[in-house]
Design a protein around this motif. Structure first.
Motif, PDB file in Angstrom:
ATOM      1  N   GLY A  42       0.788  -1.215   0.000  1.00 44.26           N
ATOM      2  CA  GLY A  42       0.000   0.000   0.000  1.00 44.26           C
ATOM      3  C   GLY A  42       0.822   1.269   0.000  1.00 44.26           C
ATOM      4  N   ASN A  92     -11.283  -5.130  11.868  1.00 42.24           N
ATOM      5  CA  ASN A  92     -12.465  -4.400  11.399  1.00 42.24           C
ATOM      6  C   ASN A  92     -13.741  -5.217  11.569  1.00 42.24           C
ATOM      7  OD1 ASN A  92     -12.394  -6.315   9.367  1.00 42.24           O
ATOM      8  ND2 ASN A  92     -11.998  -4.873   7.698  1.00 42.24           N
ATOM      9  N   TRP A 107      -1.697  -8.004   3.087  1.00 48.62           N
ATOM     10  CA  TRP A 107      -2.314  -6.772   2.578  1.00 48.62           C
ATOM     11  C   TRP A 107      -3.688  -6.567   3.214  1.00 48.62           C
ATOM     12  CZ3 TRP A 107      -6.500  -4.796   0.003  1.00 48.62           C
ATOM     13  CH2 TRP A 107      -6.339  -3.565  -0.638  1.00 48.62           C
ATOM     14  N   ASP A 110      -3.512  -5.766   6.968  1.00 49.47           N
ATOM     15  CA  ASP A 110      -3.158  -4.368   7.187  1.00 49.47           C
ATOM     16  C   ASP A 110      -4.382  -3.467   7.114  1.00 49.47           C
ATOM     17  OD1 ASP A 110      -0.489  -4.912   7.574  1.00 49.47           O
ATOM     18  OD2 ASP A 110       0.127  -4.343   5.545  1.00 49.47           O
ATOM     19  N   ARG A 111      -5.436  -3.942   6.500  1.00 53.06           N
ATOM     20  CA  ARG A 111      -6.673  -3.171   6.369  1.00 53.06           C
ATOM     21  C   ARG A 111      -7.762  -3.679   7.311  1.00 53.06           C
ATOM     22  NH1 ARG A 111      -3.178  -2.858   2.884  1.00 53.06           N
ATOM     23  NH2 ARG A 111      -2.935  -1.061   1.518  1.00 53.06           N
ATOM     24  N   TYR A 158      -8.719  -6.935   8.158  1.00 45.95           N
ATOM     25  CA  TYR A 158      -9.342  -8.241   8.014  1.00 45.95           C
ATOM     26  C   TYR A 158      -8.522  -9.324   8.720  1.00 45.95           C
ATOM     27  CZ  TYR A 158     -12.237  -6.097   4.390  1.00 45.95           C
ATOM     28  OH  TYR A 158     -13.122  -5.293   3.713  1.00 45.95           O
ATOM     29  N   ASP A 194      -8.371  -2.465  -4.182  1.00 50.50           N
ATOM     30  CA  ASP A 194      -9.285  -1.458  -3.646  1.00 50.50           C
ATOM     31  C   ASP A 194     -10.706  -1.655  -4.179  1.00 50.50           C
ATOM     32  OD1 ASP A 194      -7.368  -0.185  -2.062  1.00 50.50           O
ATOM     33  OD2 ASP A 194      -6.698   1.063  -3.738  1.00 50.50           O
ATOM     34  N   THR A 251     -12.132  -4.308  -1.826  1.00 49.51           N
ATOM     35  CA  THR A 251     -12.517  -3.828  -0.502  1.00 49.51           C
ATOM     36  C   THR A 251     -13.739  -2.910  -0.575  1.00 49.51           C
ATOM     37  OG1 THR A 251     -10.856  -2.053  -0.634  1.00 49.51           O
ATOM     38  CG2 THR A 251     -10.204  -4.083   0.496  1.00 49.51           C
TER      39      THR A 251
END
Length: 323
Positions: free
Chosen positions: A19, A88, A115, A118-119, A121, A312, A315
Motif C-alpha cells: 500500500g 475491522n 495486505w 493491514d486493512r 481483516y 481497492d 474492498t
C-alpha cells in the motif's frame, strides 16, 4: 510443516502490495511465516487409506529474486492465520491456486493475507488437499477442505474478534474453482460430521473469484485443472457438477469477479460464464475485466497497470455488502 514454524523468511512483497504507492520498486523484505495455524481435521483428513504421496515444499524461484513457494501432496490441510493489529470485524479465507497440482504459498496466499490484514481483516490461508493424490473422495477433496475450513473460521469468530456473519472467501485460479465450488455447493454433504464445528454453515457471506477456473467444458476449460480434478475423460455428469457456473443457486452470496482479457492460461470466458449465471439468478455481483494483466498476477505483478486497482475495488465491494 512449513507453516508451523515461526522462523523469519525473506518473503517478496512489492511496496505496492504493502500500500505504499504505484511507483514503488519491488523489494525483498524480511517477513515471518505465520506461526499460528489450525489443522482442519483433528484425527486426520478422511479417505486417506490409499494416500502415499509425501508432502513437499517447492522453492520455485522468481525472475526478480522474490520468494515463491508452493506446497504439493498436502497430507495435513490447514489454515494459516494472520491477525490484524486493528480488526475491522470481518474475516477472509484465502484459497491460492496451483492448477490442482500444488498450492501457491507466497504470491496468492501470504502476500494477499498481509495486505488484507493491514486493512483490518482477520485472514486465513487455506492449504487444501489435491485430488490426484489418491484420497477416496476424489474431486470432492478440495471442497471437503474448503467447507471444513470455512466452518472452522466461523467457529473462531468470537475468539479472534470478527463477526461470524462477516466472512468472505477469495480464490485464485484453481483456488478460484475451489472458492466457486464452495460458493455454489456450500450445503452439499461431501463428508460425514465429525464434531460440533460441522453443525455450522459453510456458506461464505461474500465470495471473490480472481482469474478463476470455472467451467469444465470445452472450449474455455483450463485443461490442466480438469485433468487433475476429473481425469482424462470426464463424464457429462461430472462436467455439469464440477462447473460452478452450472450450479448457482438462489442462495449464493454476493460475488466479486476479476479477470484479464490477455490471460493465456485460464480464458476470460470462465469469468464471463460465471457472471452470466449469477446475473440470471439475481445474485449481487460485480465483474472487472481488464485488457492487460495476464494470469497469476495477484498483488505482485500489478504495478503500473490498470489492474493495480483491483484490491481497492474488492474492498469497496466488500464494504458495500457489509464486510
Amino acid at each position: 510443516m512449513f507453516h508451523r514454524r515461526g522462523a523469519l523468511a525473506t518473503v517478496a512483497v512489492s511496496l505496492l502490495a504493502l500500500g505504499l504507492g504505484p511507483g514503488a520498486r519491488a523489494e525483498a523484505v524480511p517477513m515471518a511465516d505465520p506461526a499460528e495455524t489450525i489443522e482442519l481435521w483433528p484425527a486426520g483428513p478422511p479417505g486417506a487409506e490409499a494416500v502415499t504421496a509425501v508432502e513437499t515444499v517447492l522453492e520455485r524461484g522468481d525472475p526478480k529474486g522474490l520468494r515463491d513457494r508452493a506446497l504439493t501432496h498436502i497430507r495435513k490441510p490447514a489454515l494459516a492465520v494472520f491477525r490484524p493489529k486493528t480488526p475491522n470485524g470481518a474475516a477472509v479465507m484465502l484459497i491460492p491456486g496451483g492448477g490442482y497440482e500444488r498450492v501457491v504459498m507466497d504470491k496468492e496466499g501470504y502476500e494477499t493475507a498481509r495486505w488484507l490484514a493491514d486493512r483490518g481483516y482477520t485472514c486465513f490461508v487455506l492449504f487444501y488437499r489435491l485430488p490426484g493424490d489418491g484420497w477416496s473422495a476424489g474431486p470432492d477433496v478440495p471442497l471437503q477442505d474448503a467447507q471444513r475450513g470455512l466452518r472452522l473460521v466461523r467457529s473462531r469468530a468470537a475468539a479472534l474478534g470478527f463477526s461470524a456473519n462477516r466472512i468472505a472467501i477469495m480464490g485464485f485460479s484453481a483456488g478460484g474453482h475451489v472458492a466457486a465450488s464452495l460458493t455454489t455447493r456450500f450445503s452439499a454433504r461431501v463428508y460425514d460430521r465429525i464434531d460440533a464445528v460441522d453443525d455450522l454453515s459453510a456458506r461464505p457471506d461474500l465470495s471473490a473469484l480472481i482469474y478463476p477456473v470455472i467451467t469444465m467444458a470445452a472450449p474455455s476449460v483450463h485443461a490442466g485443472s480438469r485433468k487433475q480434478l476429473l481425469g482424462a475423460n470426464p463424464t457429462p455428469e461430472q462436467i455439469q457438477l464440477y462447473s460452478p457456473d452450472r450450479q448457482v443457486g438462489a442462495d449464493a452470496p454476493p460475488v466479486f469477479l476479476l479477470h484479464a482479457v490477455d490471460d493465456k492460461s485460464v480464458p476470460v470466458e470462465n469469468t464471463l460464464l460465471m457472471f452470466a449465471s449469477l446475473k440470471a439468478r439475481s445474485i449481487p455481483t460485480e465483474m472487472h475485466v481488464f485488457n492487460e494483466g495476464g494470469h497469476g498476477f495477484g498483488l505482485r505483478f500489478i504495478a503500473g497497470k490498470p489492474v493495480a486497482a483491483w484490491p481497492d475495488l474488492f474492498t469497496g465491494f466488500a464494504r458495500q455488502h457489509g464486510l
